[in-house]
Design a protein around this motif. Sequence first.
Motif, PDB file in Angstrom:
ATOM      1  N   HIS A  86      44.529  40.981  51.248  1.00  0.00           N
ATOM      2  CA  HIS A  86      44.015  42.081  52.071  1.00  0.00           C
ATOM      3  C   HIS A  86      43.381  43.170  51.199  1.00  0.00           C
ATOM      4  CE1 HIS A  86      43.839  45.261  55.081  1.00  0.00           C
ATOM      5  NE2 HIS A  86      43.916  44.299  55.971  1.00  0.00           N
ATOM      6  N   ALA A 114      43.277  46.260  51.479  1.00  0.00           N
ATOM      7  CA  ALA A 114      44.038  47.508  51.313  1.00  0.00           C
ATOM      8  C   ALA A 114      44.965  47.413  50.100  1.00  0.00           C
ATOM      9  CB  ALA A 114      44.838  47.816  52.572  1.00  0.00           C
ATOM     10  N   ALA A 132      54.974  48.435  56.105  1.00  0.00           N
ATOM     11  CA  ALA A 132      54.894  49.811  56.600  1.00  0.00           C
ATOM     12  C   ALA A 132      53.564  50.100  57.284  1.00  0.00           C
ATOM     13  CB  ALA A 132      55.127  50.799  55.470  1.00  0.00           C
ATOM     14  N   THR A 133      52.473  49.567  56.731  1.00  0.00           N
ATOM     15  CA  THR A 133      51.170  49.902  57.309  1.00  0.00           C
ATOM     16  C   THR A 133      50.744  48.846  58.324  1.00  0.00           C
ATOM     17  OG1 THR A 133      49.890  48.702  55.654  1.00  0.00           O
ATOM     18  CG2 THR A 133      50.447  50.976  55.137  1.00  0.00           C
ATOM     19  N   ARG A 134      51.563  47.835  58.477  1.00  0.00           N
ATOM     20  CA  ARG A 134      51.301  46.731  59.379  1.00  0.00           C
ATOM     21  C   ARG A 134      49.963  46.056  59.069  1.00  0.00           C
ATOM     22  NH1 ARG A 134      52.368  46.990  65.783  1.00  0.00           N
ATOM     23  NH2 ARG A 134      54.441  47.616  65.165  1.00  0.00           N
ATOM     24  N   ILE A 135      49.881  45.529  57.877  1.00  0.00           N
ATOM     25  CA  ILE A 135      48.752  44.653  57.548  1.00  0.00           C
ATOM     26  C   ILE A 135      48.976  43.372  58.345  1.00  0.00           C
ATOM     27  CG2 ILE A 135      47.749  43.216  55.720  1.00  0.00           C
ATOM     28  CD1 ILE A 135      48.155  45.533  53.805  1.00  0.00           C
ATOM     29  N   PRO A 136      48.013  43.004  59.180  1.00  0.00           N
ATOM     30  CA  PRO A 136      48.286  41.910  60.116  1.00  0.00           C
ATOM     31  C   PRO A 136      48.389  40.553  59.427  1.00  0.00           C
ATOM     32  CG  PRO A 136      46.018  42.606  60.302  1.00  0.00           C
ATOM     33  CD  PRO A 136      46.663  43.549  59.333  1.00  0.00           C
ATOM     34  N   ARG A 157      47.226  37.452  60.116  1.00  0.00           N
ATOM     35  CA  ARG A 157      46.340  36.603  60.911  1.00  0.00           C
ATOM     36  C   ARG A 157      44.984  36.487  60.210  1.00  0.00           C
ATOM     37  NH1 ARG A 157      45.442  41.300  64.541  1.00  0.00           N
ATOM     38  NH2 ARG A 157      43.694  42.324  63.525  1.00  0.00           N
ATOM     39  N   PRO A 205      41.234  37.248  59.936  1.00  0.00           N
ATOM     40  CA  PRO A 205      40.524  38.433  60.415  1.00  0.00           C
ATOM     41  C   PRO A 205      39.551  38.115  61.554  1.00  0.00           C
ATOM     42  CG  PRO A 205      40.313  38.215  58.036  1.00  0.00           C
ATOM     43  CD  PRO A 205      40.990  36.987  58.519  1.00  0.00           C
ATOM     44  N   THR A 206      39.215  39.147  62.311  1.00  0.00           N
ATOM     45  CA  THR A 206      38.242  38.979  63.394  1.00  0.00           C
ATOM     46  C   THR A 206      36.864  38.709  62.809  1.00  0.00           C
ATOM     47  OG1 THR A 206      37.799  41.339  63.343  1.00  0.00           O
ATOM     48  CG2 THR A 206      39.469  40.576  64.897  1.00  0.00           C
ATOM     49  N   GLU A 263      34.170  40.087  63.025  1.00  0.00           N
ATOM     50  CA  GLU A 263      33.520  41.288  62.517  1.00  0.00           C
ATOM     51  C   GLU A 263      33.872  41.531  61.038  1.00  0.00           C
ATOM     52  OE1 GLU A 263      33.516  45.843  64.235  1.00  0.00           O
ATOM     53  OE2 GLU A 263      34.663  44.270  65.235  1.00  0.00           O
ATOM     54  N   ASP A 264      35.143  41.346  60.724  1.00  0.00           N
ATOM     55  CA  ASP A 264      35.621  41.619  59.361  1.00  0.00           C
ATOM     56  C   ASP A 264      35.480  40.414  58.441  1.00  0.00           C
ATOM     57  OD1 ASP A 264      36.433  44.146  60.037  1.00  0.00           O
ATOM     58  OD2 ASP A 264      38.486  43.561  60.517  1.00  0.00           O
ATOM     59  N   ARG A 276      35.938  39.932  54.208  1.00  0.00           N
ATOM     60  CA  ARG A 276      37.274  39.501  53.833  1.00  0.00           C
ATOM     61  C   ARG A 276      37.233  38.159  53.103  1.00  0.00           C
ATOM     62  NH1 ARG A 276      41.484  41.465  56.802  1.00  0.00           N
ATOM     63  NH2 ARG A 276      42.721  40.156  55.420  1.00  0.00           N
TER      64      ARG A 276
END
Lengths: 107, 396
Positions: free
Chosen positions: B102, B104, B150-154, B156, B158-159, B161-162, B166
């Motif tokens: 990810h 982030a 904590a930040t809820r990185i999903p 799954r 990615p959509t 769009e992303d 990614r």
Amino acid sequence: MQYLMSVIDDGTGPDTPTEEAAIDAFNERLRSLGHWVFAGGLGSPDPATVIDNRGGQAVITDGPFLESKEYLAGFWIIEAPDLDVALRLAAEGSSCCNRKVEVRPFL
Amino acid sequence: MVASLTRRFGDLDLAEESAAEAFATAVERWPADGEPPNPGAWLTTTANRKAIDRIRRENKRDAKHQDAQEVYDSQATEPLETPGAQSAIDDDRLRLIFTCAHPALAMETRVALTLRLVGGLTVAEIARAFLVQETAMGQRITRAKAKIKATRIPYRVPTSEDLPERVSGLLAVLFLVFNEGYLATGPHSDPLRHDLTGEAIRLTRLIRELLPDDGEVVGLLALMLLTEARRTARVSARGELVTLDEQDRGAWDAALVAEGLGLVRERLAAGVAPGRYQILAAINAVHTSARDVRDTDWSQVVALYDQLVRLDSSPVVTLNRAIAVAELDGPAVALATVDRLKPRLTGYHAYHATRADLLRRLGRSEQARAAYDRAIELAGNTAETAYLTRRRDQLP
């Protein structure tokens, strides 16, 4: 889940009317998509006052608690299912307010 | 298994610890009770049970936890690791790798997490690969997992769009994993790590199925296959690295070469400006197409490097281009280029190894010796150290 999107001003650009219009439009989008919780803009940190009442006697200090070139100029609180959505919204927010945006989750 | 458990429970730590506990139980019980008829299923069931025990034990089912549970439970519909569920497992791995890679997270953290959770390396092995202390690496991984939570990185894919952005980040991670297997960094591991190259190839194939039209995915897969094809020829019986010009080309894996060349041709036919991995794949295609090193089309290799420099002007690319230039214009021309890279590459073993080889070919033995010394000092890979040492000791 709620995220705080902090707008970081590094003193490189003043507010412009186009910026405000873009922010208004973004806020409207947040509302219509159900992400909106709260938002606000802040004045410059110069007139800030710090109070420390941890010792039972409130000590008042003039000025911001942190002297820094970069300061918090405003924020959004948004509701988003995960960080990907929050980051996408933050990217939009950063572009429309023309400033960096920090994303942090609430506990 | 970690991927499946993560999907089910939405917690990387829990998944890892439960998997480890299940293996520990197996080690204890199988010698006494005999191996169960389906060891994989036994391990999965045991790990699932351990995970549930852990949740109960820690009694952490507060609102937040339940929240997370709901998110992940809604995705956990397929059965776990039963025969025929391979595609569900693949999907899990894909989700896990997108989480590990990810944006982030810092790049080094992404690679470390991928190696830990997808590649299954130990923290100690990863620390060695990064040349950092094990405790520091442990902390980095712990911090990353805490951030994901904590930040809820999903967890799954990615959509759409992303996805393009990614995927390019993910390819960078997979390439780094592959490279660690191609030439392991540390002196305490096998010089070539087939587990890592194999895993990187497998995951890149998965990404290609997901994104069949992405030229860079195809390029990276081709690059990996053409490189992997040479694996057995790359280390001698004495455990020494064998350079491309000295490899037994008959030992190359013909099937991998054919597949890799096919992919490169596919990209050429597409007629779209190639990205970095496609150019690197094309360079490897030139090498693997030459039956003898003397048949190598070096002008083509240099032309491809010129194209690469326009996309990526990093000193490492310039260094590799200089190696091809040495074949085309001679070692003196190449050395002049390489010497200019000193300020930026002085801590990089390949810089000194390249210099050493060029100096050796120019007959400047004393300087070559010093460069070999420095390269040996910096190289962690045992096969490479052995090769460099022999080359140094053979200097007149």
